[in-house]
Design an enzyme around this catalytic site. Structure first.
Site, PDB file in Angstrom:
ATOM      1  N   GLY A  14      63.500  89.646  -3.235  1.00 26.25           N
ATOM      2  CA  GLY A  14      64.401  90.715  -3.656  1.00 26.25           C
ATOM      3  C   GLY A  14      64.881  91.609  -2.525  1.00 26.25           C
ATOM      4  O   GLY A  14      65.210  92.782  -2.762  1.00 26.25           O
ATOM      5  N   HIS A 110      74.945  83.198  -1.159  1.00 26.24           N
ATOM      6  CA  HIS A 110      74.323  81.961  -0.693  1.00 26.24           C
ATOM      7  C   HIS A 110      74.267  81.972   0.836  1.00 26.24           C
ATOM      8  O   HIS A 110      75.251  82.341   1.489  1.00 26.24           O
ATOM      9  CB  HIS A 110      75.125  80.749  -1.189  1.00 26.24           C
ATOM     10  CG  HIS A 110      74.496  79.449  -0.818  1.00 26.24           C
ATOM     11  ND1 HIS A 110      73.343  78.983  -1.417  1.00 26.24           N
ATOM     12  CD2 HIS A 110      74.819  78.531   0.131  1.00 26.24           C
ATOM     13  CE1 HIS A 110      73.000  77.834  -0.871  1.00 26.24           C
ATOM     14  NE2 HIS A 110      73.879  77.535   0.066  1.00 26.24           N
TER      15      HIS A 110
HETATM   16  C1  GAR Z   1      68.804  84.846  -0.010  1.00 22.90           C
HETATM   17  O1  GAR Z   1      68.888  84.362   1.300  1.00 22.90           O
HETATM   18  C2  GAR Z   1      69.902  84.247  -0.869  1.00 22.90           C
HETATM   19  O2  GAR Z   1      71.091  84.031  -0.172  1.00 22.90           O
HETATM   20  C3  GAR Z   1      69.268  82.949  -1.292  1.00 22.90           C
HETATM   21  O3  GAR Z   1      67.946  83.278  -1.567  1.00 22.90           O
HETATM   22  C4  GAR Z   1      67.533  84.333  -0.702  1.00 22.90           C
HETATM   23  C5  GAR Z   1      66.871  85.389  -1.533  1.00 22.90           C
HETATM   24  O4  GAR Z   1      66.319  86.389  -0.722  1.00 22.90           O
HETATM   25  N1  GAR Z   1      69.954  82.386  -2.429  1.00 22.90           N
HETATM   26  C6  GAR Z   1      70.215  81.094  -2.564  1.00 22.90           C
HETATM   27  O5  GAR Z   1      69.818  80.250  -1.783  1.00 22.90           O
HETATM   28  C7  GAR Z   1      71.012  80.714  -3.794  1.00 22.90           C
HETATM   29  N2  GAR Z   1      71.411  79.367  -3.744  1.00 22.90           N
HETATM   30  P1  GAR Z   1      65.875  87.778  -1.360  1.00 22.90           P
HETATM   31  O6  GAR Z   1      65.030  87.446  -2.598  1.00 22.90           O
HETATM   32  O7  GAR Z   1      65.049  88.431  -0.289  1.00 22.90           O
HETATM   33  O8  GAR Z   1      67.101  88.559  -1.725  1.00 22.90           O
END
Ligand code: GAR
Length: 201
Positions: A14, A110
């Site tokens: 998050g 993404h």
């Molecule tokens: C982020 O890097 C986001 O771009 C990726 O998951 C991570 C979540 O980080 N999302 C994807 O890969 C969607 N296909 P966070 O939980 O620290 O925000």
């Protein structure tokens, strides 16, 4: 407080949720009204709790179909009447049920320069392919993996071979761009007209 309500869906740490919370604690153009996770131990739920934002865990394993799970999430979101549903590290593909319900109101971030590198392991793929640039994409969501009209992208030169360093750089970009795009949507600087993304700036 703004009447532009945003619901955030997460599955993990998050950090993007935190960037969104931080931005709109100071700048009241957006109200982060609730957070939903499909993972119980998602640290994002703790972040939401600390920020006094209503938060929910909906266990996808409790449902026999994708649609039943999504309907349970929709039932929660309906209480908040979100103007925008923000996927922030929400690691499930959404079906037509969810995507159609929030048509033009559902965005994702993404960690790649889409259409390059949909799915997982984007940082590793960038390093393996010796790409000159890596970056992030914010897009409206359709019911394909990491698909839908692109709203914004930001790129950076790949200046390290260390995957953790590269990931940290990408997170930095994400934490800048995602709150900015959300604000632009709230202020009608970005919207969809006849199926096309319009940017006023
Ligand atoms: C982020 O890097 C986001 O771009 C990726 O998951 C991570 C979540 O980080 N999302 C994807 O890969 C969607 N296909 P966070 O939980 O620290 O925000």
């Amino acid at each position: 407080m703004s009447n532009f309500n945003v619901a955030v869906l997460i599955s993990g740490n998050g950090s993007n949720l935190q960037a969104i919370i931080n931005k709109f604690q100071k700048d009241e153009s957006v109200n982060v009204s609730c957070v939903v996770s499909n993972k119980k131990d998602a640290y994002g739920l703790v972040r939401a709790e600390k920020a006094k934002i209503d938060n929910y865990f909906v266990d996808d394993k409790n449902f026999s179909s994708r649609e039943e799970f999504e309907q349970a999430v929709i039932n929660i979101l309906d209480k908040y009447e979100p103007d925008l549903v923000v996927l922030a590290g929400f690691m499930r593909i959404l079906s037509g049920l969810f995507v159609n319900k929030y048509e033009n109101k559902l965005i994702n971030i993404h960690p790649s320069l889409l259409p390059k590198y949909k799915g997982l392991d984007t940082h590793r793929k960038v390093l393996e392919n010796q790409d000159e640039y890596h970056g992030v994409t914010v897009h409206f969501v359709d019911n394909t993996l990491d698909g839908g009209p692109i709203l914004a992208q930001r790129r950076t030169l790949v200046e390290t071979q260390d995957i953790k360093e590269l990931e940290a750089k990408i997170h930095e970009l994400e934490h800048e761009i995602y709150p900015e795009v959300i604000k632009d949507i709230a202020q009608k600087q970005i919207y969809v007209l006849n199926g096309k993304v319009i940017k006023e700036k």
